[in-house]
Scaffold this active site. Structure first.
Site, PDB file in Angstrom:
ATOM      1  N   HIS A 283       0.838  -1.205   0.000  1.00 30.54           N
ATOM      2  CA  HIS A 283       0.000   0.000   0.000  1.00 30.54           C
ATOM      3  C   HIS A 283       0.871   1.252   0.000  1.00 30.54           C
ATOM      4  O   HIS A 283       1.890   1.320   0.705  1.00 30.54           O
ATOM      5  CB  HIS A 283      -0.921  -0.006   1.219  1.00 30.54           C
ATOM      6  CG  HIS A 283      -1.906   1.123   1.240  1.00 30.54           C
ATOM      7  ND1 HIS A 283      -2.731   1.416   0.169  1.00 30.54           N
ATOM      8  CD2 HIS A 283      -2.188   2.046   2.201  1.00 30.54           C
ATOM      9  CE1 HIS A 283      -3.477   2.456   0.474  1.00 30.54           C
ATOM     10  NE2 HIS A 283      -3.170   2.854   1.696  1.00 30.54           N
ATOM     11  N   ASP A 300      -3.896   8.979   3.210  1.00 30.51           N
ATOM     12  CA  ASP A 300      -4.119   7.575   2.888  1.00 30.51           C
ATOM     13  C   ASP A 300      -5.423   7.469   2.119  1.00 30.51           C
ATOM     14  O   ASP A 300      -6.492   7.809   2.643  1.00 30.51           O
ATOM     15  CB  ASP A 300      -4.186   6.747   4.178  1.00 30.51           C
ATOM     16  CG  ASP A 300      -4.307   5.251   3.916  1.00 30.51           C
ATOM     17  OD1 ASP A 300      -4.513   4.863   2.752  1.00 30.51           O
ATOM     18  OD2 ASP A 300      -4.202   4.474   4.877  1.00 30.51           O
ATOM     19  N   CYS A 351      -3.630   2.915  -5.222  1.00 33.85           N
ATOM     20  CA  CYS A 351      -3.106   3.712  -4.111  1.00 33.85           C
ATOM     21  C   CYS A 351      -1.883   4.528  -4.534  1.00 33.85           C
ATOM     22  O   CYS A 351      -1.709   5.674  -4.091  1.00 33.85           O
ATOM     23  CB  CYS A 351      -2.756   2.812  -2.932  1.00 33.85           C
ATOM     24  SG  CYS A 351      -1.649   1.443  -3.329  1.00 33.85           S
TER      25      CYS A 351
END
Length: 393
Positions: A283, A300, A351
Site C-alpha cells: 500500500h 491515505d 493507491c
C-alpha cells in the site's frame, strides 16, 4: 477320459496362478504416489497464502505500534472474544477468517471486525526500554494532540491558479504517443530527474490496474518538486521512498542524518512543503511536512492512519530543529494530522496513483477534488508527463 481328468487337476493350479497375478496387479495399484494439485488449486492456495501473509504483516504492524495510540483503551472497556471469554489465549487469525470471511483494506478494518485480535495484541504488548527510540517517539506522540480536520483553518493559497485549472484529456496524437512509450524494450531508459532514473519497465506499471513501483512514484514526485519556487509555485522538496526506510531503521536522531542531508544538499527549512512517499507492504501513502501551517499530514486513500509514521516524522522534524537551528524544544504550534476528508480509492490497485496526485495537487495548491473515476485518465497522463518530463497543468 484321461485327458479330462488331467484338465480337472490342472484347473485349480491355473486358478491359483490367476489369483496370484491378480494379487500382484492389485498390490501394484495400491502404491502411494505423491499428490499433485491442479493449476487451479495451486492458484487458490497461493492466493490464500498471500492473504494470510498480508494479515500477519498487519498484525505485526499493530504489535509494533507505540502504547500511547488510539488503539489503547481502559482495561475495563476492552472487547471480549467472540465466545464471551477474554482469556488472552493464542489468536488464530486464520480461524477468524474462515469463521467470518470479510474483505478488508486497512488495519482499522481488521481491528474493527476482529476485536478479540486487538484485545490479545494489547495484552501481549511489552513496554519498551527507556533507551529505545520507540519510547522517544511514543513520548512525543503522547504530548501531541491530533487535531480533527474539521477544526483546521485552511492555509491561504499564495496564488489563484487553481481557479483556472482544467481537467486535461490526452488528444489522439498524445494517446498514440503513450501507446508507443509502453511498447518496446523494457530496459530502455527515459532519462533521470536528479538521481531518479526511469525505464520502460517502470512506466509499464502505470498500465491497467498494475501497482506502481518505487521508481515511478519517486520519479513523479521528483518531477512535481522540480518546479519548486517557479512561477509562484510553492517551494517543494520530495524525499524518495528510501527516506522513510532509513527513518524506520535508524531512527530520527541517528548521527548519519547530518551527513545524509548535506550530501543531498537538502536545505530542510527553506521549503514550504516536503513530500514523503511511504510504501509499506502492498500500500502507498503520502506524508507531508507543511512549514506554513506547521502540520505533519498523513494522506491515505483508504482512509487509514499510522501513528508510528506520524511520530517518527515528528521526531525527525524535532531533531532537525535541534541540530540545524539549535532550537530546543521545537516551536509551538506543530501538530500531526491524519487527513480523512480526502479522495478515497474504490479498489486495491490505485493507491500509488492517489499518492502521486496528492503530491501534485498539494504542491500546486489545488483542492483535492479528484475521484476514483479519474484514475484511468491519470495513469495515461502520468505516462505522458514522465516521458515529456513536464507536468500537465
Amino acid at each position: 477320459m484321461k485327458h479330462r481328468a488331467t484338465r480337472r487337476r490342472t484347473l485349480p493350479q491355473a486358478r491359483e496362478t490367476t489369483n496370484i497375478m491378480a494379487g500382484k496387479s492389485l498390490s501394484h495399484h495400491k502404491i502411494n504416489r505423491p499428490y499433485r494439485p491442479t493449476l487451479l488449486q495451486e492458484q487458490t492456495i497461493e492466493k490464500q497464502q498471500k492473504r494470510f501473509d498480508t494479515v500477519n504483516q498487519m498484525l505485526e504492524k499493530v504489535s509494533s505500534k507505540p502504547v500511547n495510540t488510539s488503539l489503547n483503551y481502559n482495561n475495563n472497556n476492552h472487547s471480549p472474544t467472540e465466545n464471551g471469554h477474554d482469556d488472552g489465549s493464542e489468536v488464530s487469525i486464520v480461524g477468524y477468517l474462515k469463521a467470518k470471511p470479510i474483505k478488508f483494506q486497512t488495519l482499522d478494518d481488521l481491528l474493527q471486525n476482529f476485536p478479540s485480535v486487538r484485545t490479545a495484541l494489547l495484552k501481549k504488548r511489552t513496554i519498551p526500554s527507556s533507551s529505545s527510540c520507540t519510547e522517544a517517539i511514543t513520548s512525543s506522540l503522547s504530548s501531541l494532540q491530533i487535531t480533527p480536520q474539521a477544526r483546521i483553518t485552511p492555509t491561504l493559497s499564495t496564488k489563484s491558479a487553481w481557479r483556472t485549472r482544467r481537467t486535461f484529456a490526452l488528444v489522439d496524437d498524445e494517446l498514440r504517443l503513450v501507446q508507443t512509450i509502453v511498447s518496446g524494450d523494457e530496459k530502455e531508459s527515459f532519462g533521470m530527474i536528479g538521481d531518479q532514473p526511469i525505464t520502460r519497465r517502470d512506466i509499464r506499471t502505470l498500465r491497467g490496474l498494475t501497482w506502481l513501483n518505487d521508481e515511478v512514484v519517486n520519479f513523479y514526485l521528483a518531477l512535481v518538486a522540480r518546479d519548486s519556487g517557479t512561477q509562484g509555485n510553492l517551494r517543494v522538496y520530495a524525499f524518495s521512498t528510501f527516506f522513510y526506510s532509513k527513518l524506520s531503521k535508524d531512527g530520527p536522531t541517528h548521527p548519519s542524518w547530518d551527513r545524509w542531508m548535506r550530501r543531498g544538499n537538502i536545505t530542510f527549512f527553506e521549503y514550504d512543503l516536503i513530500l514523503i512517499p511511504i510504501h509499506q507492504g502492498n500500500h502507498w501513502t503520502l506524508t507531508t511536512i507543511d512549514f506554513r501551517s506547521r502540520c505533519i499530514g498523513y494522506y491515505d486513500s483508504l482512509g487509514g492512519t499510522d501513528d508510528m509514521c506520524l511520530g517518527r516524522v515528528y521526531a525527525f522534524v524535532e531533531h532537525m530543529y535541534a541540530t540545524k537551528k539549535q532550537i530546543v524544544p521545537m516551536p509551538d504550534g506543530w501538530r500531526v494530522q491524519p487527513m480523512n476528508m480526502i479522495p478515497e480509492q474504490a479498489n486495491g490497485s490505485d493507491c500509488g496513483v492517489f499518492a502521486c496526485q496528492f503530491g501534485k495537487y498539494l504542491a500546486r495548491e489545488w483542492p483535492l477534488d479528484f475521484t476514483q473515476a479519474q484514475m484511468a485518465q491519470f495513469r495515461l497522463q502520468m505516462i505522458y508527463e514522465i516521458y515529456t518530463k513536464q507536468l500537465i497543468v
